[in-house]
Enzyme design. Structure first.
Site, PDB file in Angstrom:
ATOM      1  N   CYS A 131       0.825  -1.211   0.000  1.00 17.83           N
ATOM      2  CA  CYS A 131       0.000   0.000   0.000  1.00 17.83           C
ATOM      3  C   CYS A 131       0.863   1.266   0.000  1.00 17.83           C
ATOM      4  O   CYS A 131       1.554   1.557   0.978  1.00 17.83           O
ATOM      5  CB  CYS A 131      -0.917  -0.042   1.223  1.00 17.83           C
ATOM      6  SG  CYS A 131      -1.788   1.480   1.569  1.00 17.83           S
TER       7      CYS A 131
ATOM      8  N   CYS B 220       0.034   3.792   2.734  1.00 15.92           N
ATOM      9  CA  CYS B 220       0.481   3.246   4.026  1.00 15.92           C
ATOM     10  C   CYS B 220       1.961   3.558   4.238  1.00 15.92           C
ATOM     11  O   CYS B 220       2.367   3.956   5.337  1.00 15.92           O
ATOM     12  CB  CYS B 220       0.273   1.736   4.089  1.00 15.92           C
ATOM     13  SG  CYS B 220      -1.446   1.210   3.945  1.00 15.92           S
TER      14      CYS B 220
END
Length: 108
Positions: free
Chosen positions: A33, A36
């Site tokens: 991600c 993230c």
């Protein structure tokens, strides 16, 4: 050494989050991600700056799908703040440091 606690399973989630005597922020994330990864340094910084007031943990949703589903994680990064074993707030996305501080200030 990082002030962020890595959660690996439901047992240490229960011990480090639900049974915590201080408010705990859990960052639900995944290795693949991008947002993230963008948020990670901010989470580390907040954990270090607030280590006397809160606990900050990270949980990989790919390794803990059932727990992520239990807390309704549909988008990552998702941050949930827990106090006394109860989820009190959720923020989704790559927050700025100021946004993360404001989120934490709702319970600290």
């Amino acid at each position: 050494m990082s002030s962020v606690i890595e959660l690996h399973d439901e047992e240490n989630f229960n011990n480090d989050v639900l049974n915590s005597d201080v408010p705990t922020v859990v960052d639900f994330w995944a290795e693949w991600c991008g947002p993230c990864k963008q948020l990670s340094p901010t989470v580390e910084e907040i954990a270090e700056e607030n280590k006397d007031k809160i606990k900050v943990c990270k949980m990989d949703v790919d390794s803990n799908r059932e727990l992520a589903a239990k807390y309704g994680i549909r988008s990552i990064p998702s941050l949930i703040i827990f106090k006394d074993g109860e989820p009190l707030g959720v923020e989704i996305g790559a927050l700025s440091k100021q946004q993360l501080e404001e989120f934490i200030s709702t319970v600290v």
